[in-house]
Write a protein that holds these residues in place. Structure first.
Motif, mmCIF file in Angstrom:
data_model
loop_
_atom_site.group_PDB
_atom_site.id
_atom_site.type_symbol
_atom_site.label_atom_id
_atom_site.label_comp_id
_atom_site.label_asym_id
_atom_site.label_seq_id
_atom_site.Cartn_x
_atom_site.Cartn_y
_atom_site.Cartn_z
ATOM 1 N N ASN A 221 10.543 -17.351 2.323
ATOM 2 C CA ASN A 221 11.135 -15.879 2.420
ATOM 3 C C ASN A 221 12.094 -15.931 3.477
ATOM 4 O OD1 ASN A 221 10.429 -12.984 2.290
ATOM 5 N ND2 ASN A 221 10.102 -13.234 4.392
ATOM 6 N N SER A 222 13.110 -15.006 2.871
ATOM 7 C CA SER A 222 14.335 -14.857 3.908
ATOM 8 C C SER A 222 14.446 -13.095 3.938
ATOM 9 C CB SER A 222 15.261 -15.260 3.346
ATOM 10 O OG SER A 222 15.961 -15.108 2.038
ATOM 11 N N GLY A 223 13.484 -12.369 3.013
ATOM 12 C CA GLY A 223 13.555 -11.098 3.435
ATOM 13 C C GLY A 223 12.607 -10.389 4.357
ATOM 14 N N ASP A 224 12.681 -9.203 4.614
ATOM 15 C CA ASP A 224 11.909 -8.436 5.558
ATOM 16 C C ASP A 224 10.479 -7.928 4.882
ATOM 17 O OD1 ASP A 224 13.765 -8.888 7.385
ATOM 18 O OD2 ASP A 224 14.544 -6.985 7.243
ATOM 19 N N ILE A 225 9.494 -8.271 5.460
ATOM 20 C CA ILE A 225 8.242 -7.880 4.956
ATOM 21 C C ILE A 225 7.494 -6.799 5.819
ATOM 22 C CG2 ILE A 225 6.015 -8.525 4.217
ATOM 23 C CD1 ILE A 225 7.210 -11.336 3.308
ATOM 24 N N SER A 226 6.764 -5.984 5.309
ATOM 25 C CA SER A 226 5.864 -4.932 6.079
ATOM 26 C C SER A 226 4.408 -4.753 5.100
ATOM 27 C CB SER A 226 6.727 -3.481 6.174
ATOM 28 O OG SER A 226 5.767 -2.834 6.739
ATOM 29 N N ALA A 227 3.472 -5.239 5.761
ATOM 30 C CA ALA A 227 2.200 -4.999 5.177
ATOM 31 C C ALA A 227 1.326 -4.076 5.920
ATOM 32 C CB ALA A 227 1.620 -6.291 4.935
ATOM 33 N N SER A 228 0.506 -3.208 5.463
ATOM 34 C CA SER A 228 -0.391 -2.434 6.348
ATOM 35 C C SER A 228 -1.347 -1.892 5.199
ATOM 36 C CB SER A 228 0.498 -1.268 6.780
ATOM 37 O OG SER A 228 0.737 -0.280 5.556
ATOM 38 N N VAL A 229 -2.615 -1.602 5.963
ATOM 39 C CA VAL A 229 -3.787 -1.227 5.427
ATOM 40 C C VAL A 229 -4.352 -0.104 6.169
ATOM 41 C CG1 VAL A 229 -4.747 -3.348 4.368
ATOM 42 C CG2 VAL A 229 -5.355 -2.769 6.921
ATOM 43 N N TYR A 230 -5.147 0.891 5.412
ATOM 44 C CA TYR A 230 -5.295 2.240 5.978
ATOM 45 C C TYR A 230 -6.849 2.142 6.401
ATOM 46 C CZ TYR A 230 -1.113 3.415 3.695
ATOM 47 O OH TYR A 230 0.055 3.207 3.082
ATOM 48 N N GLY A 251 12.687 -14.247 7.462
ATOM 49 C CA GLY A 251 12.706 -12.725 7.498
ATOM 50 C C GLY A 251 11.814 -12.008 8.629
ATOM 51 N N ALA A 252 12.145 -10.866 8.675
ATOM 52 C CA ALA A 252 11.306 -9.958 9.907
ATOM 53 C C ALA A 252 9.857 -9.545 9.090
ATOM 54 C CB ALA A 252 11.998 -8.863 10.361
ATOM 55 N N ILE A 253 8.789 -10.044 9.836
ATOM 56 C CA ILE A 253 7.572 -9.455 9.539
ATOM 57 C C ILE A 253 6.891 -8.561 10.182
ATOM 58 C CG2 ILE A 253 5.201 -10.539 8.624
ATOM 59 C CD1 ILE A 253 6.624 -13.052 7.811
ATOM 60 N N THR A 254 6.313 -7.307 9.436
ATOM 61 C CA THR A 254 5.467 -6.508 10.315
ATOM 62 C C THR A 254 3.937 -6.581 9.546
ATOM 63 O OG1 THR A 254 7.345 -5.327 10.870
ATOM 64 C CG2 THR A 254 5.201 -4.128 11.101
ATOM 65 N N ALA A 255 2.823 -6.701 10.201
ATOM 66 C CA ALA A 255 1.595 -6.493 9.895
ATOM 67 C C ALA A 255 0.860 -5.447 10.484
ATOM 68 C CB ALA A 255 0.822 -7.927 9.493
ATOM 69 N N GLN A 256 0.334 -4.444 9.977
ATOM 70 C CA GLN A 256 -0.297 -3.475 10.685
ATOM 71 C C GLN A 256 -1.591 -3.047 9.964
ATOM 72 O OE1 GLN A 256 0.393 -2.457 13.463
ATOM 73 N NE2 GLN A 256 2.409 -3.470 13.689
ATOM 74 N N GLY A 257 -2.791 -3.366 10.777
ATOM 75 C CA GLY A 257 -3.906 -2.923 10.066
ATOM 76 C C GLY A 257 -5.171 -3.256 11.149
#
Length: 585
Positions: A221-230, A251-257
């Protein structure tokens, strides 16, 4: 609505298939999409294609004292509503859907927007025995939005064949009531390559890329990824499982949850992760209400930047990281975690990136910069800056081995702080082997502070313990501040202990209410050898010792050509103490 103007599948030369939507089907789907979007605006809070950014945290009550550890459940296909068996039809992607008992090749060049009440999949390839190859070209942006079901941008599945997915476009997947995956791939051998931006927002599960294989799996992976749950669920930037796992990420990765992980890799074989991208996992936001006098904490329960674990015999699990990692959690946070629990398994980390890990409450699992654990050898090489702040236990680097060698080589700056007032340890470098040797080499700056712990509170700049030989070599700077403070704590059950503090190196300690040691070397059966050519200085409220060597059955030798200065407020202050109960001192 389905946009499928030039999307097509390319099968074998003798079996080429073109996927088209007839005008009536297109009209019906457009009408359904408008209705679904209208409800989504009413029930999901203004979620449209132009407004994808929503809150991705879960409220935590600050008085909660424990956490339910819910394991990540590997998905056979996708979860629950997507389980496929002999009595259910394969997934239906309303935009592009291809099902075959043979090989499937899909090549898409057009943007697709799919909005549904139930499951929404932009591109789906399902083979009951053949291989699946899906390519989504640049600018063919995908959108999958579901009000009640699951949302997946690209779905590739084969019962027994290989699956390959290549994506160069942006993908957005949103589910108000279930899971969201940017890319999902499952098969015998799985290969995923992504250079597009991915955003996956789910209710209780979200993954930018989810790749699962019976055999080998590879994610690049070389793309930016954002993953989140509510809700109380799990968010992963990249999630990969297989008998052999390789993940390369730039890539830049952000994971929130509630449970947030940047890169997750699981296997019963080897795992290799090479990360150069920035990873942000988890977050905490504390809001004080002056009218009620209460504080509500919003954010993540557990956060991990990179998590790699294997239970296979002789499995090698390795992580090379040069990216910056932030992990922030209420009950625990870890920058990099590597575990190889199978017989003879090895765990290793080579880190040059900056790592920050923070735990909010004292009730939890602690905060760790780098954590390694193995049945065989466990090793860490670090040249990056590591900062760990915890209301509970805090550790900069850990290397733990059951039957092999535990080794740490550090040239970076490590700062560890435990802010607890009830006696939690702060450890800069920890190396432990239950049945083997231990080696620690430091040329960086290591500081460990256990703040104001009125009970049992230890601060270790370096803590090295093993069954066999234990050696510590310091050419850098070590400092420990706690009720019980140790610049170097080295002990062996059956082997020899060797500590070397080189010329130009320094060891400092400060004990505000207890004892302090510059170097403490203890051998139960073997010899103790300590050589100091650098500077050792410290203060303790009770006993203050520059160098203390203790051998219960062997010999003790201390050589000093450096500077030692100690001070005690109420008890003994000793420069060098050598004690051999049955040998020579």
């Amino acid at each position: 609505m389905s946009n499928n103007r030039n999307s097509h599948t390319l099968g074998k030369a003798h079996n080429r298939r073109i996927i088209r939507l007839d005008p009536m089907t297109r009209a019906v789907r457009s009408a359904l999409s408008v209705s679904a979007l209208t409800l989504a605006i009413g029930f999901a809070g203004n979620v449209t294609a132009a407004n994808h950014h929503v809150a991705a945290v879960h409220a935590l009550q600050i008085e909660r004292a424990a956490i339910d550890h819910v394991p990540v459940v590997d998905l056979t296909v996708v979860t629950d509503s997507f389980a496929i068996d002999s009595h259910r039809a394969p997934l239906v992607a309303l935009a592009i859907n291809e099902y075959s008992i043979g090989d499937i090749v899909i090549d898409n060049a057009d943007p697709i927007s799919e909005i549904q009440f139930g499951d929404a999949i932009a591109i789906s390839g399902y083979s009951n025995g053949g291989m699946v190859d899906i390519t989504n070209q640049a600018d063919a942006n995908l959108e999958a939005m579901s009000l009640l079901g699951s949302a997946i941008g690209i779905y590739g599945y084969s019962t027994t064949g290989d699956v390959s997915i290549h994506n160069a476009a942006d993908i957005y997947a949103y589910s108000a009531g279930s899971l969201a995956d940017g890319i999902f791939a499952s098969g015998a051998n799985v290969d995923v390559t992504n250079s597009g931006g991915i955003q996956a927002d789910g209710y209780d599960w979200a993954a930018g890329i989810e790749a699962q294989a019976a055999d080998a799996v590879s994610v690049d992976n070389s793309g930016d990824i954002s993953a989140s749950v509510y809700a109380t669920g799990q968010a992963f930037g990249i999630y990969a499982t297989g008998s052999d796992v390789t993940v390369i990420n730039s890539g830049a990765i952000t994971a929130q949850g509630y449970y947030a992980t940047g890169i997750e890799a699981r296997s019963y074989g080897d795992i290799s992760i090479n990360n150069s991208g920035a990873i942000d996992a988890g977050s905490i936001d504390a809001v004080y209400d002056p009218y009620t006098g209460t504080t509500t904490v919003y954010g993540s329960a557990l956060a991990t930047g990179i998590n790699a674990s294997s239970g296979g015999e002789a499995a090698a699990v390795s992580v090379a990281n040069s990216g910056d990692i932030n992990a922030i959690g209420y009950f625990g946070a870890t920058g990099i975690s590597v575990v190889s629990s199978g017989l003879g398994g090895t765990a290793s980390v080579d880190n040059s990136g900056a790592i920050y890990a923070s735990q909010y409450t004292k009730y939890g699992v602690g905060a760790n910069g780098i954590f390694t654990s193995a049945d065989g050898d466990a090793s860490v090489t670090n040249s990056g800056a590591i900062t760990v702040v915890s209301a509970g236990a805090a550790t900069g680097i850990s290397a733990l081995s059951f039957a092999g060698t535990a080794s740490v080589t550090n040239s970076g700056d490590i700062e560890v702080v435990s802010t607890a007032a009830l006696g939690y340890d702060a450890t800069g470098i920890l190396a432990f082997s239950a049945n083997g040797d231990v080696s620690v080499s430091n040329s960086g700056s290591v500081s460990a502070q256990a703040s104001l712990g009125l009970l049992y509170s230890n601060a270790y700049a370096i803590r090295a313990q093993g069954f066999g030989d234990v050696s510590v070599a310091n050419t850098g700077s070590l400092y420990a501040n706690g009720k019980y403070a140790f610049g170097v704590y080295a002990s062996s059950s059956a082997g020899n202990v060797t500590v070397n503090n080189a010329d130009g190196a320094s060891i400092g300690f400060y004990s505000y209410l207890g004892q302090g040691f510059g170097v403490l070397g203890i051998a139960s059966l073997g010899d103790v050898s300590i050589d100091n050519a650098g500077d050792i200085a410290g203060y303790a409220y009770t006993q203050a010792v520059g160098v203390f060597g203790l051998a219960a059955a062997g010999n003790v030798s201390v050589t000093n050509s450096g500077s030692i200065a100690t001070e005690s407020a109420t008890s003994a202050s000793v420069g060098i103490f050598a004690r051999a109960d049955y040998g020579n001192a």
